[in-house]
Motif scaffolding. Structure first.
Motif, PDB file in Angstrom:
ATOM      1  N   THR A  48       3.280  -0.984   3.952  1.00  0.00           N
ATOM      2  CA  THR A  48       2.771   0.321   3.529  1.00  0.00           C
ATOM      3  C   THR A  48       3.928   1.286   3.403  1.00  0.00           C
ATOM      4  O   THR A  48       4.820   1.091   4.292  1.00  0.00           O
ATOM      5  CB  THR A  48       1.759   0.798   4.574  1.00  0.00           C
TER       6      THR A  48
ATOM      7  N   LEU B 194       0.877  -1.124  -0.067  1.00  0.00           N
ATOM      8  CA  LEU B 194       0.054  -0.106  -0.025  1.00  0.00           C
ATOM      9  C   LEU B 194       0.853   1.005  -0.040  1.00  0.00           C
ATOM     10  O   LEU B 194       1.671   1.560   1.026  1.00  0.00           O
ATOM     11  CB  LEU B 194      -0.856   0.075   1.200  1.00  0.00           C
TER      12      LEU B 194
ATOM     13  N   THR C 246      -7.911   4.860   3.569  1.00  0.00           N
ATOM     14  CA  THR C 246      -6.723   4.230   4.202  1.00  0.00           C
ATOM     15  C   THR C 246      -7.187   3.152   4.901  1.00  0.00           C
ATOM     16  O   THR C 246      -6.840   2.049   4.880  1.00  0.00           O
ATOM     17  CB  THR C 246      -5.835   5.006   5.164  1.00  0.00           C
TER      18      THR C 246
ATOM     19  N   LEU D   8      -6.696  -5.185   2.041  1.00  0.00           N
ATOM     20  CA  LEU D   8      -5.553  -6.073   1.763  1.00  0.00           C
ATOM     21  C   LEU D   8      -5.127  -7.156   2.964  1.00  0.00           C
ATOM     22  O   LEU D   8      -4.477  -8.146   2.656  1.00  0.00           O
ATOM     23  CB  LEU D   8      -4.224  -4.976   1.637  1.00  0.00           C
TER      24      LEU D   8
ATOM     25  N   THR E 125       1.317   5.248  -0.263  1.00  0.00           N
ATOM     26  CA  THR E 125       0.463   6.420   0.187  1.00  0.00           C
ATOM     27  C   THR E 125       1.019   7.832  -0.148  1.00  0.00           C
ATOM     28  O   THR E 125       2.224   7.873  -0.370  1.00  0.00           O
ATOM     29  CB  THR E 125      -0.097   6.298   1.621  1.00  0.00           C
TER      30      THR E 125
ATOM     31  N   GLU F 162      -1.233  -1.155  -4.450  1.00  0.00           N
ATOM     32  CA  GLU F 162      -2.304  -0.270  -4.188  1.00  0.00           C
ATOM     33  C   GLU F 162      -1.425   1.141  -4.047  1.00  0.00           C
ATOM     34  O   GLU F 162      -0.798   1.077  -2.978  1.00  0.00           O
ATOM     35  CB  GLU F 162      -3.399  -0.687  -3.691  1.00  0.00           C
ATOM     36  N   ARG F 163      -2.234   2.084  -4.703  1.00  0.00           N
ATOM     37  CA  ARG F 163      -1.748   3.597  -4.382  1.00  0.00           C
ATOM     38  C   ARG F 163      -2.886   4.412  -4.099  1.00  0.00           C
ATOM     39  O   ARG F 163      -3.838   4.388  -4.716  1.00  0.00           O
ATOM     40  CB  ARG F 163      -1.134   3.923  -5.767  1.00  0.00           C
ATOM     41  N   ILE F 164      -2.786   5.084  -3.102  1.00  0.00           N
ATOM     42  CA  ILE F 164      -4.200   5.948  -2.312  1.00  0.00           C
ATOM     43  C   ILE F 164      -3.393   7.136  -1.982  1.00  0.00           C
ATOM     44  O   ILE F 164      -2.115   7.383  -1.701  1.00  0.00           O
ATOM     45  CB  ILE F 164      -4.780   5.026  -1.320  1.00  0.00           C
TER      46      ILE F 164
ATOM     47  N   VAL G 260       1.396  -7.125   5.105  1.00  0.00           N
ATOM     48  CA  VAL G 260       1.072  -5.936   4.268  1.00  0.00           C
ATOM     49  C   VAL G 260       2.302  -4.925   4.573  1.00  0.00           C
ATOM     50  O   VAL G 260       2.707  -4.819   5.659  1.00  0.00           O
ATOM     51  CB  VAL G 260      -0.390  -5.275   4.726  1.00  0.00           C
TER      52      VAL G 260
ATOM     53  N   THR H 226      -8.737   0.313   2.685  1.00  0.00           N
ATOM     54  CA  THR H 226      -7.659  -0.493   1.771  1.00  0.00           C
ATOM     55  C   THR H 226      -6.925  -1.321   2.583  1.00  0.00           C
ATOM     56  O   THR H 226      -6.672  -2.497   2.210  1.00  0.00           O
ATOM     57  CB  THR H 226      -6.990   0.570   1.246  1.00  0.00           C
ATOM     58  N   LEU H 227      -6.532  -0.673   4.025  1.00  0.00           N
ATOM     59  CA  LEU H 227      -5.824  -1.815   4.660  1.00  0.00           C
ATOM     60  C   LEU H 227      -6.698  -2.958   5.193  1.00  0.00           C
ATOM     61  O   LEU H 227      -6.075  -3.983   5.296  1.00  0.00           O
ATOM     62  CB  LEU H 227      -5.530  -0.939   6.090  1.00  0.00           C
TER      63      LEU H 227
END
Length: 423
Positions: A253, A188, A237, A244, A190, A228-230, A251, A240-241
């Motif tokens: 990030t 992830l 956030t 995932l 961000t 994934e990009r947010i 995971v 998505t967490l």
């Protein structure tokens, strides 16, 4: 949160323990699961069983030089006979490096040390300037089994299949290797300010993670199942967490781990029920805002490694916390500590500081006597690189390892902790 901020060594211990704990909760079928992969696809994977030589390596005696397989004393008559025919005393056959040595050969003489014994004759002899060692019995012959005997242990279950180990398996005749099921990792990434192409405008930065983290994970035997990009949004956030952690074994990030209003990764991990923070931040620099947490909502714990947004800080934390976590997840033992001597006097740091470094004298290959050992076997001294601020990558790009600078002055020649560039 009043939890002490662990230094690099304690952080490695905690991360390894969390990885091992998460693995212990994995289903028996998943832990036991393995597959047979072709060698070309097995780099970076973890061996599921001991790898042993099925036959001697080499399996026959071979030549170590281009020249002639000879029998007895010179001169020798050159012959062209089937390989299975033994070589008789006083005879020779042309041979190339790696070629099978015929039975009866007493040695191999290099072509440059021979000459024709008589004009037009198919007879050769040693040149007058040839070293006497050319006639030593067994000279330039690699005997069968010199590298390995049948049954020799080549690599243990749990070892990472490095390129060299894969090549060794090929040399020993394997076409595939048994490997453990790859642990899955979701990424992830961000940040509103992060762009993925072109020249960044003022207030923007180019992404440094999607181009390197998947490869860094694959080298450790992990399978990246999502990237994934947010942007910087609290609800996104959190959602998505949660998604995932439901689809991966771990995971990772990047960004959002400081304590500003825009740092939603930290806020999410600290406030979500069922998510336990193991490391709130590190007592080292760079990488201070790193977090390690575990999502326990689904029963099987899923570690979450939250890296800072600065590239060097993130890769320092990945080397310390990430490497240890992945070792635990794959059932490998904790990394053994190393030390090296430094090349220069160094000032004391406020806390332990990880700095990309190279051996004194510039970039050189590592040897058998330790990290970066020089050809004369003298242990080199290590020097910090330039351009090693938390937001920089230039120093790491030319580094061969990480020095751990302590919170006290260091004198040239003093030994301090060291981490190889890749564990």
């Amino acid at each position: 949160m009043n939890t002490p901020h662990p230094g690099w060594a304690e952080a490695m211990r905690l991360a390894h323990a969390l990885g091992a704990h998460a693995t212990s909760h994995t289903t028996a079928e998943a832990v036991a699961g393995s597959e047979s992969l072709p060698l070309a696809q097995s780099h970076g994977r973890i061996l599921a069983a001991d790898l042993r030589a099925a036959q001697p390596v080499p399996h026959v005696a071979t030549a170590a030089m281009d020249g002639y397989a000879v029998a007895g004393e010179p001169p020798w008559d050159l012959e062209d006979a089937p390989l299975e025919t033994p070589l008789e005393p006083g005879r020779a056959r042309t041979i190339v490096t790696g070629g099978r040595v015929p039975a009866g050969a007493s040695g191999v003489v290099r072509q440059e040390y021979t000459e024709t014994a008589a004009a037009g004759a198919a007879r050769i002899r040693l040149r007058a300037d040839a070293p006497a060692t050319e006639l030593t019995p067994g000279r330039h012959i690699r005997p069968a089994g010199r590298e390995a005997q049948a049954g020799d242990l080549l690599a243990r279950a749990g070892d990472v299949l490095t390129p060299a180990r894969v090549a060794l398996a090929a040399i020993c005749g394997f076409d595939a290797t048994p490997v453990r099921r790859a642990r899955t990792v979701a990424l992830l990434l961000t940040g509103d300010e992060v762009v993925t192409s072109g020249m960044p405008a003022p207030g923007q930065v180019r992404d440094a993670f999607e181009v390197q983290l998947p490869h860094a994970l694959a080298r450790r035997g992990e399978e990246v199942v999502a990237v994934e990009r947010i942007g910087d949004d609290r609800a996104t956030t959190r959602e998505t967490l949660a998604r995932l952690t439901a689809q991966a074994d771990a995971v990772v990030t990047t960004g959002g781990t400081a304590r500003s209003a825009a740092d939603h990764v930290r806020a999410t991990l600290e406030s979500t029920a069922g998510v336990r923070v193991v490391i709130p931040q590190l007592g080292m620099r760079p990488g201070h805002p790193t977090m390690l947490a575990v999502d326990e909502r689904a029963g099987a714990p899923v570690p979450i490694l939250a890296l800072p947004g600065n590239p060097l800080a993130a890769m320092a934390a990945m080397r310390v916390v990430g490497s240890a976590l992945l070792r635990g997840l794959t059932g490998r033992p904790a990394e053994a500590p190393l030390t090296v001597p430094v090349a220069v006097d160094l000032d004391g740091e406020k806390v332990d500081r990880l700095v990309p470094a190279t051996p004194e004298g510039g970039v050189q290959e590592g040897g058998d006597d330790g990290p970066g050992a020089a050809e004369d076997s003298d242990e080199p001294r290590w020097r910090p690189r330039l351009h090693v601020a938390a937001h920089m990558m230039r120093g790491l790009a030319d580094a061969q390892g990480w020095l751990v600078l302590p919170p006290h002055p260091v004198t040239a020649g003093e030994r301090i902790p060291f981490l190889p560039l890749e564990e």
